[in-house]
Design an enzyme around this catalytic site. Sequence first.
Site, PDB file in Angstrom:
ATOM      1  N   SER A  93     -24.439  14.195   3.036  1.00  0.00           N
ATOM      2  CA  SER A  93     -24.258  13.756   4.419  1.00  0.00           C
ATOM      3  C   SER A  93     -23.799  12.310   4.488  1.00  0.00           C
ATOM      4  CB  SER A  93     -25.547  13.967   5.218  1.00  0.00           C
ATOM      5  OG  SER A  93     -26.680  13.749   4.429  1.00  0.00           O
ATOM      6  N   HIS A 139     -19.958  19.806   4.768  1.00  0.00           N
ATOM      7  CA  HIS A 139     -21.183  19.248   5.354  1.00  0.00           C
ATOM      8  C   HIS A 139     -21.748  20.221   6.386  1.00  0.00           C
ATOM      9  CE1 HIS A 139     -23.278  16.028   7.971  1.00  0.00           C
ATOM     10  NE2 HIS A 139     -24.090  16.429   7.021  1.00  0.00           N
ATOM     11  N   GLU A 143     -18.482  20.619   8.846  1.00  0.00           N
ATOM     12  CA  GLU A 143     -17.437  19.615   8.635  1.00  0.00           C
ATOM     13  C   GLU A 143     -16.894  19.799   7.224  1.00  0.00           C
ATOM     14  OE1 GLU A 143     -18.690  15.692  11.197  1.00  0.00           O
ATOM     15  OE2 GLU A 143     -19.764  15.986   9.337  1.00  0.00           O
ATOM     16  N   ASN A 187     -22.258  12.509  12.281  1.00  0.00           N
ATOM     17  CA  ASN A 187     -23.258  11.452  12.099  1.00  0.00           C
ATOM     18  C   ASN A 187     -22.724  10.100  12.555  1.00  0.00           C
ATOM     19  OD1 ASN A 187     -25.347  13.021  11.205  1.00  0.00           O
ATOM     20  ND2 ASN A 187     -24.801  12.830   9.046  1.00  0.00           N
TER      21      ASN A 187
HETATM   22  P1  NAI Z   1     -34.089  19.082  -0.972  1.00  0.00           P
HETATM   23  O1  NAI Z   1     -34.860  17.997  -1.620  1.00  0.00           O
HETATM   24  O2  NAI Z   1     -34.791  20.066  -0.137  1.00  0.00           O
HETATM   25  O3  NAI Z   1     -33.309  19.896  -2.090  1.00  0.00           O
HETATM   26  C1  NAI Z   1     -32.688  19.312  -3.185  1.00  0.00           C
HETATM   27  C2  NAI Z   1     -32.826  20.261  -4.358  1.00  0.00           C
HETATM   28  O4  NAI Z   1     -31.942  19.850  -5.394  1.00  0.00           O
HETATM   29  C3  NAI Z   1     -34.227  20.297  -4.951  1.00  0.00           C
HETATM   30  O5  NAI Z   1     -34.681  21.630  -5.013  1.00  0.00           O
HETATM   31  C4  NAI Z   1     -34.043  19.717  -6.327  1.00  0.00           C
HETATM   32  O6  NAI Z   1     -34.914  20.260  -7.292  1.00  0.00           O
HETATM   33  C5  NAI Z   1     -32.613  20.072  -6.609  1.00  0.00           C
HETATM   34  N1  NAI Z   1     -32.018  19.251  -7.649  1.00  0.00           N
HETATM   35  C6  NAI Z   1     -32.069  17.931  -7.811  1.00  0.00           C
HETATM   36  N2  NAI Z   1     -31.402  17.566  -8.904  1.00  0.00           N
HETATM   37  C7  NAI Z   1     -30.884  18.680  -9.433  1.00  0.00           C
HETATM   38  C8  NAI Z   1     -30.077  18.948 -10.572  1.00  0.00           C
HETATM   39  N3  NAI Z   1     -29.672  17.975 -11.375  1.00  0.00           N
HETATM   40  N4  NAI Z   1     -29.735  20.218 -10.826  1.00  0.00           N
HETATM   41  C9  NAI Z   1     -30.137  21.209 -10.006  1.00  0.00           C
HETATM   42  N5  NAI Z   1     -30.896  20.999  -8.933  1.00  0.00           N
HETATM   43  C10 NAI Z   1     -31.278  19.760  -8.654  1.00  0.00           C
HETATM   44  O7  NAI Z   1     -32.929  18.337  -0.157  1.00  0.00           O
HETATM   45  P2  NAI Z   1     -32.044  18.881   1.048  1.00  0.00           P
HETATM   46  O8  NAI Z   1     -32.603  18.423   2.324  1.00  0.00           O
HETATM   47  O9  NAI Z   1     -31.788  20.312   0.837  1.00  0.00           O
HETATM   48  O10 NAI Z   1     -30.693  18.066   0.837  1.00  0.00           O
HETATM   49  C11 NAI Z   1     -29.761  18.426  -0.140  1.00  0.00           C
HETATM   50  C12 NAI Z   1     -28.422  17.791   0.186  1.00  0.00           C
HETATM   51  O11 NAI Z   1     -27.990  18.211   1.452  1.00  0.00           O
HETATM   52  C13 NAI Z   1     -28.445  16.283   0.228  1.00  0.00           C
HETATM   53  O12 NAI Z   1     -27.228  15.814  -0.282  1.00  0.00           O
HETATM   54  C14 NAI Z   1     -28.532  15.989   1.702  1.00  0.00           C
HETATM   55  O13 NAI Z   1     -28.000  14.739   2.054  1.00  0.00           O
HETATM   56  C15 NAI Z   1     -27.675  17.094   2.262  1.00  0.00           C
HETATM   57  N6  NAI Z   1     -27.903  17.416   3.648  1.00  0.00           N
HETATM   58  C16 NAI Z   1     -29.177  17.505   4.126  1.00  0.00           C
HETATM   59  C17 NAI Z   1     -29.394  17.813   5.460  1.00  0.00           C
HETATM   60  C18 NAI Z   1     -30.766  17.927   5.982  1.00  0.00           C
HETATM   61  O14 NAI Z   1     -30.929  17.997   7.197  1.00  0.00           O
HETATM   62  N7  NAI Z   1     -31.787  17.952   5.138  1.00  0.00           N
HETATM   63  C19 NAI Z   1     -28.262  18.053   6.387  1.00  0.00           C
HETATM   64  C20 NAI Z   1     -26.982  18.012   5.757  1.00  0.00           C
HETATM   65  C21 NAI Z   1     -26.832  17.667   4.439  1.00  0.00           C
END
Ligand code: NAI
Length: 720
Positions: free
Chosen positions: A440, A461, A473, A511
Amino acid sequence: MSTIAPPSTRTAAAVTWDVADGIATVVLDVKGQTVNVLSRAVKDEFLACFAALADDSQVRAVAFFSGKPENFVAGADIEEFVKLTSAAEAERLSADGQEMLERMARFPKPIAVGIHGACLGGGLEFALACHYRVATDYPKTQIGLPEVQLGILPAAGGCQRLPRLIGLRAALDIILAGKTERAAKAFRLGIVDELVPPAILADVTLAAARRLAGGWRPKRKRPGGFVGFLLDGNPLGRRIVFRMARKQVLERTGGHYPAPLAALEAVEYGLRHGMAEGLTREAQLFGQLAVTDVSRKLVQIFFATNQLKKDSGVANAPPPGRVERLGIIGSGFMGAGIAGTAVAQAEVDVRMKDADLGRVAQGILAARAILDDRLKRRRITKFEYARLVALLSGGDTYAGFGRAELTIEAVFEELGVKQQVLREVEAVLPPTGVFASNTSTIPITRIAAAARAPERVIGMHFFSPVAKMPLLEVIPGARTEPQTISTAVAFGRRMGKTVIVVKDSPGFWVNRILAPYGNEVGHLLAEGASIEDIDSMAVRFGFPVGPVTLLDEVGLDVALKVAGVMQEAYGDHILPAPGPGIAVLVQEGRLGRKSGRGFYIYKDGKKRGVDDSVYSLLGVHPNGGPRPAEILQRLVLPIVNEAARALGEAVVRNPRDGDIGAIFGFGFPPFRGGPLRYADDLGAERVVTDLERLAERYDARFAPCEVLQEHARAGTKFYA
Ligand code: NAI
């Protein structure tokens, strides 16, 4: 085969028919269009066709079908509708349609319709006027009356016939929300009489026509059973239903949308005064609604979304690559949401990867929850559910990614981690595999710097929750090639999203324009506004929720991170409020809804009221704060200002994409048409004057951008 068009235009005839064994098979196929729409010309053909059938003594009954492979009738011709210039003209159009359908309803020979594909609006009103309805149990056979979503009401008798057929409450449920139902639900409700597999639609419909010709009439149950009788079936019960429905509509629409209330009136009037009077009132109300500004705005959004459905996202794009296997790295909150939505909507094989098997299992469960929900709401059958669940798999290695045409990463929001997974997966991806990041805040070009094939790296996104939020997006990096763009856009669309292509700049579009809005919350609180006042002003303007609630929904940790990036990038005008800001709430573990506590307190999934201790944590004291009108200006005008500035920087390709992004991305009130359309309505000069006044009173964060000033000077608008 007969047609009613003169020989010279024979090929252009939309209505054709054949007579065999006493049954006329009528087929509607509007040439040159992918779907059937009911225009004046089609209506004339219909009338001529049915006049001929009435006179034909061989014809004892009619079976009606669409000639389109996957569409019955999409509705009335909206192009004709937008040309209406007066309420009287619109009322006449409605009355004409009603008259035609009255003739169908009274046609001396019974008419059975076979419905396959979308049967919407005027298409359903037509089917309702016929005497027997057979529909296919096919996913695209969607049946409904979406008119209120365009700010109008079903005005070819739909407000009269549907309640009479399926009962008042069931009919209001569809009409007032502009709902579309799958055929199985329509069958359960009694809208269609028989549900059949597509292969036997024609046979079953013809058989019904034959039975009807022999004098048989379908026995339909009293809709709604005993409760239905108590509530729908007598004037007293109906009064209660209408009162409750009106209350619900007002709660849902905040009184901003006149159409559902008018539809309610049309239904009520018809049930009280009879069909004929009801039709007259329905046409009058349609006339009034058709020329409202709200309807115009909603129709513009409808057209914009339709255009976007055909837009490949890039000029002269090569056709998108076909995606059958999707890889997802990071099976957390977003990864699971993307996985579940991709399976449910695009029906692709999904392979998830996370750091350990426990997380993968959690991710698969969370993805499956999206399918569970669809099963529970009967959007899919048990059979489909089993098939879709089997498409989800995962592991703690990249096994299976070698055949993934598209991989989306949703790992932690850290450049290093994202680049690392990119390097790892590139080693196994197929030669044309596309890598998309769901970041994001991180520039795609920076992520792509680690790639062997930056031309196949792109941003996708999604918004949370992925299954519900309609926008995507797509963000090309500096070296992304056109086919990568068209592939990402096409796949996003298969996932059911409205897709806008935006520039790789901080905050992308949504955003970016949201940042000053969220930022202003801090300033307003510091000046003594209460959380409730801030939220309620935004809701009164037409937002689904206020900015404070939105922060809680997004997650305060996520919002804090985004805010930091935005302040760094746009520090000249996104100026933080004094005091510790939401960082202090995050430190306390108050992350918003997901942690049960943010600005508000949440219990059992419900918002329970403001958490008053927030004020002391933030070091602020609610004491009235600025005037309500000023609160509103300070929330809304910065969105307009930032949208204009970002459009000037070509962050979106045009005002249309920008407005759609704001409406679908964070709920900018649809009836206002989006921030840029709203600026046009106010006039740039007024927007600039108001912003200048705020800038004088506060600081440079309100200074009107150059683009707005230019429009103000030239007296021009964003939309030609
Ligand atoms: P989250 O913390 O729930 O999930 C991230 C996952 O990635 C975790 O399960 C973690 O174990 C895994 N992970 C980390 N390093 C890894 C690796 N090297 N190999 C495989 N898996 C790995 O985070 P979330 O909220 O799902 O966010 C994920 C992405 O989405 C981020 O880039 C965030 O900025 C983006 N995003 C989040 C939004 C939100 O509202 N939470 C909205 C739009 C985008």
